[in-house]
Scaffold this active site. Structure first.
Site, PDB file in Angstrom:
ATOM      1  N   LYS A 181      -6.239 -20.245 -43.723  1.00  0.00           N
ATOM      2  CA  LYS A 181      -5.252 -19.300 -44.261  1.00  0.00           C
ATOM      3  C   LYS A 181      -3.856 -19.905 -44.200  1.00  0.00           C
ATOM      4  CE  LYS A 181      -8.020 -15.370 -42.774  1.00  0.00           C
ATOM      5  NZ  LYS A 181      -8.207 -14.333 -41.751  1.00  0.00           N
ATOM      6  N   GLN A 191      -5.993 -11.641 -36.095  1.00  0.00           N
ATOM      7  CA  GLN A 191      -7.294 -12.291 -36.324  1.00  0.00           C
ATOM      8  C   GLN A 191      -8.324 -11.825 -35.295  1.00  0.00           C
ATOM      9  OE1 GLN A 191      -8.124 -14.494 -38.909  1.00  0.00           O
ATOM     10  NE2 GLN A 191     -10.198 -14.200 -38.138  1.00  0.00           N
ATOM     11  N   ASP A 218      -4.107  -7.415 -44.327  1.00  0.00           N
ATOM     12  CA  ASP A 218      -5.571  -7.402 -44.225  1.00  0.00           C
ATOM     13  C   ASP A 218      -6.139  -6.082 -44.742  1.00  0.00           C
ATOM     14  OD1 ASP A 218      -6.861  -9.686 -43.413  1.00  0.00           O
ATOM     15  OD2 ASP A 218      -6.551  -9.334 -41.269  1.00  0.00           O
TER      16      ASP A 218
END
Ligand code: NDP
Length: 253
Positions: A14, A58, A81
């Site tokens: 990412k 994460q 997200d």
């Protein structure tokens, strides 16, 4: 993020994608000993930082930390997200602010390949909060690139192949290596393989390799289209994350 090896690969990918397209990305690696209040304080700090447009926690978090509380602590306007309940609610109502990255990536893959979604019977294997449930929700919307009839299968489903055999499109998101075989599919169906599973492979230097939830060998003989693993849904997930980040930046301009 903690020290989970798979997560470290995802985060690196990412970060690299951000750099390639001119988005500044900062990885904040918290020690395994981080407490919940410390994690929440870090998120709060980023929420208040005007130079930060997107925040991503994460998962999996180290043991003992409450992931859901962390997701809910992220400012919904910076929730790239799309894990915050406010953003999930907006998506479910058909008025999304952001879209969850993996489901959005699956739909983008289908649309860009010219595969009709409206009116199709789509079977999703897996009902997680990050893939199966939001994807089903997005696909049943009365909207462009949606309007499908959807069944979600899971470990409580009796006779999985009864459903997959009827599907125009099968999305496998179970985390179970090679579980969808060619003889479980309808001829000429479309198969999207979200699964990423590490299996042992003595021919590889690392001793393992990545495979999907679909047995590519048998399924590719039956399907009209099938996504590879790696290189299918994974890069699409990252692309959708970048798209959300640009949208988040625009929200605060
Ligand atoms: P979860 O473990 O959270 O959920 C898996 C789901 O699949 C559950 O609903 C489970 O059912 C169901 N399931 C598991 N085994 C079976 C089975 N044998 N038959 C029917 N249903 C089954 O996984 P995630 O949704 O987080 O991820 C799924 C896969 O996708 C993983 O391999 C993950 O690595 C990958 N992934 C890939 C991404 C990408 O960008 N390429 C992004 C996110 C995930 P039940 O609810 O009953 O337990």
């Amino acid at each position: 993020m903690g020290c989970d090896p798979a997560s470290q690969v995802y985060v690196r990918n990412k970060h690299k994608a951000c750099e390639e397209c001119g988005i500044k990305s900062t990885i904040i690696e918290l020690p395994e000993t981080t407490t919940q209040p410390e994690l929440l304080a870090q998120i709060e700090k980023l929420n208040g930082d005007k130079a930060v447009h997107g925040i991503l926690v994460q998962s999996p978090l180290p043991k003992g930390l409450d992931e859901h509380q962390a997701f809910q602590a992220v400012d919904p306007l910076k929730d790239v997200d799309c894990f915050h309940p406010e953003n999930i609610g907006l998506m479910m109502l058909g008025t999304p602010r952001f879209l969850p990255c993996t489901p959005a990536g699956v739909i983008e893959l289908l649309v860009r390949t010219g595969i009709e979604i409206s009116g199709q019977y789509i079977v999703i294997v897996g009902r997680s909060n990050i893939v199966g449930k939001p994807l089903a929700n997005m696909l049943i919307q009365k909207a462009k690139n949606a309007n499908a009839t959807v069944t979600i299968c899971h470990t409580g489903t009796k006779g999985l192949s009864y459903y997959t055999k009827q599907a125009d499109i099968v999305v496998a998101a179970a985390g179970c290596a090679g579980m969808i075989l060619g003889d479980m599919l309808n001829t000429n169906c479309v198969v999207v393989d979200v699964g990423t599973n590490e299996i042992e492979d003595s021919t590889k230097k690392s001793g393992h390799r990545l495979v999907g939830d679909v047995d590519y060998e048998s399924a590719s003989k039956v399907a009209s289209y099938i996504t590879p693993v790696p290189g299918g849904v994974g890069p699409m997930t990252i692309a959708m994350l970048l798209k959300n980040t640009v949208a988040a930046a625009k929200l605060t301009l």
